[in-house]
Scaffold this motif. Structure first.
Motif, short mmCIF file in Angstrom:
data_model
loop_
_atom_site.label_atom_id
_atom_site.label_comp_id
_atom_site.label_asym_id
_atom_site.label_seq_id
_atom_site.Cartn_x
_atom_site.Cartn_y
_atom_site.Cartn_z
N LYS A 64 -16.97 -35.22 6.32
CA LYS A 64 -18.02 -34.22 6.51
C LYS A 64 -17.72 -33.31 7.71
CE LYS A 64 -22.22 -32.97 5.05
NZ LYS A 64 -22.35 -32.27 3.79
N GLY A 65 -17.68 -32.00 7.42
CA GLY A 65 -17.47 -31.01 8.47
C GLY A 65 -16.04 -30.90 8.96
N GLY B 154 -13.83 -26.96 5.11
CA GLY B 154 -15.23 -26.54 5.01
C GLY B 154 -16.24 -27.60 5.38
N MET B 155 -17.42 -27.49 4.77
CA MET B 155 -18.57 -28.31 5.14
C MET B 155 -18.40 -29.78 4.77
SD MET B 155 -21.62 -25.70 4.01
CE MET B 155 -20.93 -25.40 2.38
#
Length: 335
Positions: free
Chosen positions: A174-175, A125-126
């Motif tokens: 992140k990401g 996810g994010m």
């Protein structure tokens, strides 16, 4: 409604108790992969169709002392957290591993060196910002939109795991990926000094454990696998039987190599006493240890209390089991 409000209040109090490590736990020897597998259907329902869900279980599973119900809550909270981090879909994975924490990593995780079961829940996810990671387990802290979360899910995870002498860590790119890793100590023979890991039995003061073959006749798969994993960890060879008829068939096939039988009292097809009678009729010298979690009344009805038969109560305490095996081995007339 008032009913929903009461339910939310109950969940809130439970979460706060878990974080403060004051919630009532009922830890039992548990095969953690079994809890993951049995929870899979429920966990899958929490996820939308655009999230791929997979489970990877350790092949060298070792038992841990944990409250299975509370651990299911931990899994649900981590899976829900992962789902919410993937609004556009992605992949969520639960993996269990048997790991050794050395002296260096023990400082990092604030755990004693030794053997642990690691449960990693990852999502694509994010991700989580570095400054948010520092506060991620604080009660009421949430990265979600207002009204979308209480900020107690991860606090509950942290509290439950810490209360059961474990640790939980988080790593995030992140990401790309976020991984929550749980470490739970392996019971008894597992938590050894890392320096003495090459000689497991000596470090526990159990010098003779690990010789011979034990047949385990138990219809509950979790208990059966726990006993197999634990006894094999100490060096025993094991043979498994899933019910009374299977026990007799396995014994007929392997009677010359079986040194001891762990025999559940209540089983399908034939109960433990019926299996015992048939085996000792042909081999009176066979060592048999009954095991059961039932009451004295049930045991009497199965004629377990009529004679001085060897018996151990469930839930099984590892030290007691090994002590009984030791005692029976010394009585054995086998060469």
């Amino acid at each position: 409604t008032m009913e929903q409000a009461a339910k939310k209040s109950k969940q809130l109090i439970g979460s706060l108790l878990a974080f403060s490590r004051k919630q009532v736990m009922k830890p039992v020897p548990t095969c953690i992969s079994e809890v993951v597998k049995t929870s899979a259907k429920l966990l899958h329902r929490l996820l939308p169709a655009d999230i791929t869900f997979s489970i990877i279980c350790a092949k060298d599973e070792l038992p841990v002392l944990v409250d299975p119900h509370h651990f299911e809550q931990v899994l649900m909270n981590l899976v829900t957290n992962g789902r919410d981090a993937m609004p556009n879909g992605g992949k969520l994975t639960i993996e269990t591993k048997n790991v050794t924490i050395d002296n260096v990593h023990s400082v990092q995780y604030n755990l004693p060196p030794g053997r642990y079961m690691k449960i990693a829940v990852s999502d694509t996810g994010m991700g989580i910002d570095k400054d948010q990671i520092q506060r991620i387990f604080e009660p009421f802290y949430t990265t979600k939109e207002h009204g979308k979360g209480t900020g107690l899910g991860l606090a509950m995870v942290y509290g439950i795991i810490k209360q059961q002498d474990g640790a939980v860590t988080v790593q995030s790119v992140k990401g790309v990926v976020t991984v929550f890793s749980i470490y739970l100590p392996v019971i008894s023979g597992g938590l050894l000094d890392a320096a003495d890991d090459s000689d497991k039995t000596e470090s526990k003061g159990i010098h003779h454990i690990g010789r011979g073959t034990i047949m385990i006749a138990e219809d509950n798969s979790s208990v059966r696998e726990y006993l197999q994993d634990t006894l094999e960890y100490f060096g025993y060879k094991t043979i498994a039987a899933v019910d009374g008829v299977d026990a007799i068939e396995q014994y007929t096939r392997h009677s010359k190599t079986i040194d001891l039988i762990l025999l559940d009292v209540i089983m399908p097809k034939k109960n433990g006493r019926e299996v015992y009678d048939q085996i000792v009729k042909n081999n009176p010298e066979q060592k048999i240890l009954f095991m059961s979690g039932y009451t004295e009344e049930i045991l009497s009805s199965k004629r377990i209390n009529e004679e001085k038969l060897e018996f151990i109560h469930k839930p099984i305490v590892l030290e007691e089991l090994l002590g009984k095996i030791d005692e029976l081995a010394k009585k054995s007339t086998r060469s």
